[in-house]
Each structure stands twice: as structure tokens, then as C-alpha cells.
Design a protein around this motif. Sequence first.
Motif, short mmCIF file in Angstrom:
data_model
loop_
_atom_site.label_atom_id
_atom_site.label_comp_id
_atom_site.label_asym_id
_atom_site.label_seq_id
_atom_site.Cartn_x
_atom_site.Cartn_y
_atom_site.Cartn_z
N VAL A 136 122.44 115.25 92.65
CA VAL A 136 123.66 114.93 91.90
C VAL A 136 124.74 114.40 92.83
CG1 VAL A 136 125.53 115.89 90.50
CG2 VAL A 136 123.17 116.56 90.05
N GLU A 137 124.93 115.05 93.97
CA GLU A 137 125.94 114.61 94.94
C GLU A 137 125.56 113.28 95.57
OE1 GLU A 137 129.14 113.95 97.04
OE2 GLU A 137 128.95 115.51 95.48
N THR A 138 124.26 113.11 95.85
CA THR A 138 123.78 111.84 96.42
C THR A 138 124.05 110.69 95.46
OG1 THR A 138 122.04 112.92 97.72
CG2 THR A 138 121.72 110.59 97.18
N ASP A 139 123.75 110.90 94.20
CA ASP A 139 123.98 109.87 93.19
C ASP A 139 125.46 109.48 93.16
OD1 ASP A 139 122.97 108.38 90.65
OD2 ASP A 139 124.69 109.53 89.93
N ARG A 140 126.32 110.48 93.19
CA ARG A 140 127.77 110.24 93.14
C ARG A 140 128.23 109.46 94.38
NH1 ARG A 140 129.23 115.20 92.96
NH2 ARG A 140 129.15 115.36 90.69
N GLU A 141 127.78 109.90 95.56
CA GLU A 141 128.20 109.25 96.81
C GLU A 141 127.68 107.82 96.90
OE1 GLU A 141 127.96 110.07 101.63
OE2 GLU A 141 126.20 110.46 100.37
N ALA A 142 126.41 107.61 96.57
CA ALA A 142 125.82 106.28 96.68
C ALA A 142 126.48 105.29 95.72
CB ALA A 142 124.32 106.35 96.43
N ARG A 143 126.83 105.76 94.53
CA ARG A 143 127.53 104.88 93.59
C ARG A 143 128.90 104.48 94.15
NH1 ARG A 143 125.29 104.86 88.34
NH2 ARG A 143 123.54 106.31 88.18
N ARG A 144 129.57 105.44 94.76
CA ARG A 144 130.89 105.13 95.33
C ARG A 144 130.76 104.10 96.45
NH1 ARG A 144 132.94 106.68 99.79
NH2 ARG A 144 131.50 108.44 100.07
N ILE A 145 129.78 104.29 97.32
CA ILE A 145 129.59 103.36 98.45
C ILE A 145 129.23 101.97 97.94
CG2 ILE A 145 128.11 102.84 100.43
CD1 ILE A 145 127.88 105.91 100.85
N ALA A 146 128.33 101.90 96.99
CA ALA A 146 127.95 100.60 96.44
C ALA A 146 129.13 99.91 95.79
CB ALA A 146 126.81 100.77 95.43
N ALA A 147 129.95 100.66 95.08
CA ALA A 147 131.15 100.09 94.43
C ALA A 147 132.12 99.56 95.49
CB ALA A 147 131.82 101.14 93.55
N GLU A 148 132.26 100.30 96.60
CA GLU A 148 133.14 99.84 97.69
C GLU A 148 132.62 98.56 98.32
OE1 GLU A 148 133.27 103.20 100.28
OE2 GLU A 148 134.74 104.30 99.04
N CYS A 149 131.30 98.44 98.43
CA CYS A 149 130.70 97.22 98.98
C CYS A 149 130.92 96.03 98.04
CB CYS A 149 129.21 97.42 99.21
SG CYS A 149 128.79 98.58 100.54
N LEU A 150 131.02 96.32 96.75
CA LEU A 150 131.25 95.26 95.76
C LEU A 150 132.68 94.75 95.79
CD1 LEU A 150 129.35 96.54 92.60
CD2 LEU A 150 129.07 94.27 93.61
N SER A 151 133.62 95.62 96.12
CA SER A 151 135.04 95.29 96.00
C SER A 151 135.44 93.98 96.70
CB SER A 151 135.90 96.44 96.54
OG SER A 151 135.72 97.59 95.73
N PRO A 152 135.01 93.74 97.94
CA PRO A 152 135.42 92.49 98.61
C PRO A 152 134.86 91.23 97.94
CG PRO A 152 134.58 94.09 100.20
CD PRO A 152 134.24 94.60 98.84
N LEU A 153 133.87 91.38 97.06
CA LEU A 153 133.25 90.22 96.43
C LEU A 153 134.07 89.70 95.25
CD1 LEU A 153 129.52 91.45 96.35
CD2 LEU A 153 130.66 90.07 98.09
N ARG A 154 135.04 90.51 94.80
CA ARG A 154 135.80 90.10 93.60
C ARG A 154 136.73 88.94 93.91
NH1 ARG A 154 137.44 96.12 91.20
NH2 ARG A 154 135.30 96.78 90.75
#
Length: 388
Positions: free
Chosen positions: A370-388
Motif C-alpha cells: 500500500v505504501e509502495t503504491d502511494r510513493e510510486a504514484r507520487r514519484i511518477a506524478a512528479e516526473c510528469l510535472s515538468p512535461l506540462r
Amino acid sequence: MKKKQIAILGSTGSIGTQALQVVEEHGDLYEVYALTANNQVELLARQAHHFNPAAVVIANEAHYEELQRLMADMPDVKVYAGARALDDIVQAGPIDIVLTAMVGFAGLSPTIHAIKARKTIALANKETLVVAGELILQLAQQYHVGILPVDSEHSAIFQSLVGEDDNPIDKILLTASGGPFRLMPAEKLATVTKADALHHPTWDMGAKITIDSATMMNKGFEVIEAKWLFGVSAAQIQVLVHPQSIVHSAVQFMDGSVKAQLGVPDMRLPIQYALSFPQRLPLSGNRLDLFAAQKLEFFEPDLEKFRCLALAFKAIKQGGNMPCIVNAANEVVNRAFLEDRCSFPQMADIIAATMQKATFSAQPDYDVYVETDREARRIAAECLSPLR
């Protein structure tokens, strides 16, 4: 004969709607006890009016009042909302089989609750085994629960193993259509659109799994699934690109013989087999004509062009919670691609970056997943941010 009571998690999706066709075709054998959906509240209500289940659940609580309104003329059908309601409904006493057709990590918790309630699992939610295969298999053994695969490939393997008892598997031959970009040069993938990716050459599936098929991450997940379902190592699983999608998968045994399951691309067949096993029931629809098929082709997958498949193999090799990390990142980038927030090749880039940055655990338990899922989603979302 008493009808089997079926709970369909994700009844408004591609697998769920086809499962309801199977139930309707064999109304003398099956009855819908519960239907659930995430957002498609109007379709869920229409299904409930047609099949008259004991209960309906809308996972997204924002749609609860609308579902209540749409179901007001059916006071005998209980209406629930939220993730906890999903966990609760699968434990209902009358249920015989839980078909897990919902998409993504969200399918893990209700599957665990269904196993603990000793319900037979018809598994269409591949993420359950991708994320927590070891835990799920341990629970299934502990509670003496059968897990019957619904994916066409895993159903094909399962069907090929029926009657083989303890004969050891030499190799699993896991077929893949190759998706819409099988013949496209790698340099052109940067310009493909979601409309291009959603145009699958063979199968009619939901948007999420269709994109996963285009990147071949779906096949990587199926390798992980097969590893857990059939007790083999990843080294014993060979992926074969088979554009005709007639051989749905095969098993090679120690004597060199190969058994395969063939058929037209029709998901109702593996759905029905999971519900009826060990019986085979009549099924309407087209039949395989090998004269019309003319040829069956098989190719090695291009791991450089389809990097998501390569990343899935890397996750299998590392083990622990790494497949959970990959799944979470993939769910984020899959949605981003569908919303035009990243390009096709950037999906693999972000998954790879998330694999490097997320916390690795060699021996995860449910809380770690559960914690891994939460952390990995946050990291992936952060990696997406500069692409906007």
C-alpha cells in the motif's frame, strides 16, 4: 439445480459487460448477486435494472446520490458506495464466485477480502498478482480458495494443463498480438497519438489495457501473473508475438510436446470457462476456421522498441515490491498518455525513473504494498510535472 451466485467487480468495463452476456446466456446456471463500478453510474443502474442483483456498489462515493436516485424504483436492491463497501460486498454469504474485472491496484483489497471469505476467484484483474502475487497465493492456499484465470492467455495455459496432473512444465509460451505499433519504426513512436494506440488490431478492450497492450507492458504483467499462477520461473516463460491472435498461449512439457489452446478472439470464452470449470458449456458466436486463417506467425518481441516489456522483466528479476512500483508508475503514465500529458516513449522513461527513485523492499507485506503504491504514484506524478 441451485444457481451459482456471481459478484462482478467492474461490471461496466469490457470484461464485466461480456461476463454479463455469459450469465444471460446461461441464466439457468448463474445469477448476479452484486454489481460494482467505479464511475459509470448510469450503466451500472441499467445493468441492475436488467439483472436485478441483491446489491450494487459505486466505488466513487461522489456518484452515490445519483446511483440512489437511479435505483429508487428498485427498493429491494441495496445500494452502497466506497472502497470499504467493495471489501464488504465480496464477503456476502450467498456469493459463490467473485469475478475481479476492475482495473488496477484497487482490485487488490477486495480480492484479499474475497479469498478470506473463501469465495472462488475468477481473476481478470492482473494487477492483483503483479503487485502481490506471493501474498495472494499464500492466502489462497491458507483459505483453500481456487483462483481461475480469465485473461485469455492464462486461461489458455490453464486449459492446456488440465489433465496433466503433476507433469512438470518445461516452458510456457505466452503469446502477444504485438499491438498496433508492431511494424512501426521506433523513431516514429514519439508522434503516435492516443487514438492510434487505442486502435488495437485484434481485441476490443478497455482504454487502460489497450494502451498497456500498445506499450507491451500488458505482456510484461502477464509474465508476472503466469509466474505466480503456474509456479514457474520467469526464465521458463517465453513471449511470442503472434499477430493473428489464434493461439492464445501454450505449454511445452519435459518430453518436448506442446499443448496449445486456439480459438477466435472472444473474451467470453475464458470468462465462461472460469465460471463453469471443469465443465464446458455451449457458447454462441463465431468458430475458428483454420482454413480461413491460412497462416500462424510467431516473432520475438523487440525489447528495445517496447521498453515497457523490458522494464517488466527487470522488475521480475529484482522481485520484492519492484513489480508494485512498476504497476503504480504505469497506472499514472497510462492515464497521463490518455489525457495527452506525455508522449508514448515518455511512459517508459517515467516508469524507469520511478523504479530508480522508489523505496525498494525485498520482503514486502500488505502494508508495504500500500505504501509502495502511494510513493510510486507520487514519484511518477512528479516526473510528469515538468512535461506540462
